[in-house]
Design an enzyme around this catalytic site. Structure first.
Site, mmCIF file in Angstrom:
data_model
loop_
_atom_site.group_PDB
_atom_site.id
_atom_site.type_symbol
_atom_site.label_atom_id
_atom_site.label_comp_id
_atom_site.label_asym_id
_atom_site.label_seq_id
_atom_site.Cartn_x
_atom_site.Cartn_y
_atom_site.Cartn_z
ATOM 1 N N HIS A 28 -12.551 9.603 0.047
ATOM 2 C CA HIS A 28 -11.108 9.704 0.743
ATOM 3 C C HIS A 28 -11.830 10.762 2.581
ATOM 4 C CE1 HIS A 28 -7.437 10.017 2.922
ATOM 5 N NE2 HIS A 28 -6.896 8.526 1.915
ATOM 6 N N GLU B 207 -10.814 2.677 5.743
ATOM 7 C CA GLU B 207 -9.731 3.339 6.646
ATOM 8 C C GLU B 207 -10.478 3.998 7.696
ATOM 9 O OE1 GLU B 207 -7.094 4.292 3.327
ATOM 10 O OE2 GLU B 207 -8.394 5.153 2.748
ATOM 11 N N PHE C 159 -0.952 8.746 -3.709
ATOM 12 C CA PHE C 159 0.078 9.917 -3.017
ATOM 13 C C PHE C 159 -0.094 11.111 -2.600
ATOM 14 C CE2 PHE C 159 3.393 8.919 -7.049
ATOM 15 C CZ PHE C 159 3.188 7.687 -6.050
ATOM 16 N N LYS C 160 -0.789 11.150 -2.589
ATOM 17 C CA LYS C 160 -1.877 12.740 -1.941
ATOM 18 C C LYS C 160 -1.507 13.506 -2.365
ATOM 19 C CE LYS C 160 -2.342 9.570 2.639
ATOM 20 N NZ LYS C 160 -3.313 10.065 3.751
ATOM 21 N N GLY D 71 -2.516 7.839 8.566
ATOM 22 C CA GLY D 71 -1.252 9.093 8.796
ATOM 23 C C GLY D 71 -0.573 8.784 10.150
HETATM 24 C C1 PEP Z 1 -4.466 6.881 3.327
HETATM 25 O O1 PEP Z 1 -4.355 7.802 2.794
HETATM 26 O O2 PEP Z 1 -5.904 6.736 2.208
HETATM 27 C C2 PEP Z 1 -4.552 6.714 3.380
HETATM 28 C C3 PEP Z 1 -4.080 4.512 4.094
HETATM 29 O O3 PEP Z 1 -3.308 7.105 4.621
HETATM 30 P P1 PEP Z 1 -1.787 6.044 5.150
HETATM 31 O O4 PEP Z 1 -1.486 4.723 4.095
HETATM 32 O O5 PEP Z 1 -0.420 7.430 5.397
HETATM 33 O O6 PEP Z 1 -2.662 6.138 6.876
#
Ligand code: PEP
Length: 231
Positions: free
Chosen positions: A86, A155, A7-8, A161
Site C-alpha cells: 500500500h 492506486e 480501514f487504515k 485520500g
Molecule cells: C486506500 O487506502 O487504498 C484508498 C484508496 O484510500 P481512499 O479511498 O481514501 O483514497
C-alpha cells in the site's frame, strides 16, 4: 466484482464488529474484503464471499520482533487475505521493495490471497504514461505476477485520500497496460466513493475497487457493493 475496504487507522473493536455484522447480514453477490486494524480483528462466521484481511504483517510465524505481528497471531483469526505494498506503507513508512517482496513471498508460501498495491506519485504522473508504467513495473520487481491468489490494486498515490480520483481515461490506460502481462483481477483505488463507483466499475479491465475513506461508513460501503451487484 471485488469491493474492498481498507480501514487504515480507523474504527475500534466495537465499531468494526458492528460494521462486519451489518455487511455480513446482507446477501451480496460480489466478493467483499474488509481490512480492519489489527486491534479490531475478530472471529467472524462470514459468508463465503466476504473475507476479513489484514493491512500488514511481519513475515515471520513468530519471533522476537518487538511491536510487530506475525502469522501465528493472525491464524487465530483465520486470516487468509493480506494487503501488501500500500502506498502509505511504501511512501509514508518507507517500506522498500525488498521488504515488500519478503512479505509477498511469505504470504504466498502461506497460500494467502494477496492484494498487491501499486501506483505512481504525482511527480511521476506529470511526466506522462511511459514514466508511470515504468514506475509501476518497477513495483513488480521480484513479484510473482502469476501467483494464483493474486489481486492487483492500481492506486495512484496522488488520488489516495485526496478526494481527487483519477480520470476514467487515466484508469483505463493503466489497467489496459497492466492487463497485457497480468491475468489477476485488477482493482482501482483512490478516492472511490458512492458517487463514482458505477463509472469506475464500468471501466474496461476494472474488476473492482479498493476503498479507504468512503468505505468507513457501513451504509456507504454497502451502497458500493450494491452498485457492483447491480452491474
Ligand atoms: C486506500 O487506502 O487504498 C484508498 C484508496 O484510500 P481512499 O479511498 O481514501 O483514497
Amino acid at each position: 466484482m471485488i469491493i474492498a475496504s481498507n480501514f487504515k487507522t480507523n474504527h475500534n473493536r466495537q465499531s468494526t464488529k458492528e460494521f462486519m455484522d451489518f455487511i455480513n447480514g446482507k446477501d451480496y453477490f460480489s466478493e467483499v474484503r474488509i481490512f480492519p486494524p489489527y486491534t479490531a480483528l475478530n472471529n467472524y462466521d462470514l459468508r463465503p464471499n466476504i473475507r476479513q484481511g489484514v493491512q500488514n504483517f511481519y513475515p515471520v510465524d513468530s519471533g522476537s520482533i518487538t511491536g510487530e505481528i506475525g502469522f501465528s497471531q493472525l491464524e487465530e483469526f483465520e486470516i487468509d487475505s493480506v494487503l501488501i505494498g500500500h502506498s502509505e506503507r511504501r511512501h509514508v513508512l518507507g517500506e522498500s521493495q525488498k521488504e515488500i517482496l519478503k512479505k509477498f513471498d511469505f504470504a504466498k508460501q502461506k497460500e494467502c490471497e494477496i492484494v498487491y498495491c501499486v501506483g505512481e506519485p504525482k511527480e511521476v504522473r506529470e511526466q506522462g504514461i511511459e514514466a508511470v508504467m515504468s514506475y509501476i513495473w518497477d513495483q513488480f520487481d521480484g513479484i510473482d505476477i502469476d501467483y494464483e491468489d493474486l489481486i492487483v490494486a492500481y492506486e495512484p498515490v496522488w488520488a489516495i485520500g485526496t478526494g481527487l480520483s483519477a480520470s476514467q481515461e487515466d484508469i483505463k490506460e493503466v489497467l489496459n497496460m497492466l492487463r497485457v502481462k497480468i491475468k489477476a483481477p485488477l482493482l482501482y483505488g483512490g478516492s472511490v466513493k458512492v458517487a463514482n463507483t458505477k463509472e469506475i466499475l464500468g471501466i474496461e479491465n476494472c474488476d473492482g475497487v479498493l476503498v479507504g475513506t468512503a468505505s468507513w461508513d457501513k451504509d456507504d460501503f454497502s451502497k458500493m457493493i450494491e452498485i457492483a451487484d447491480n452491474l
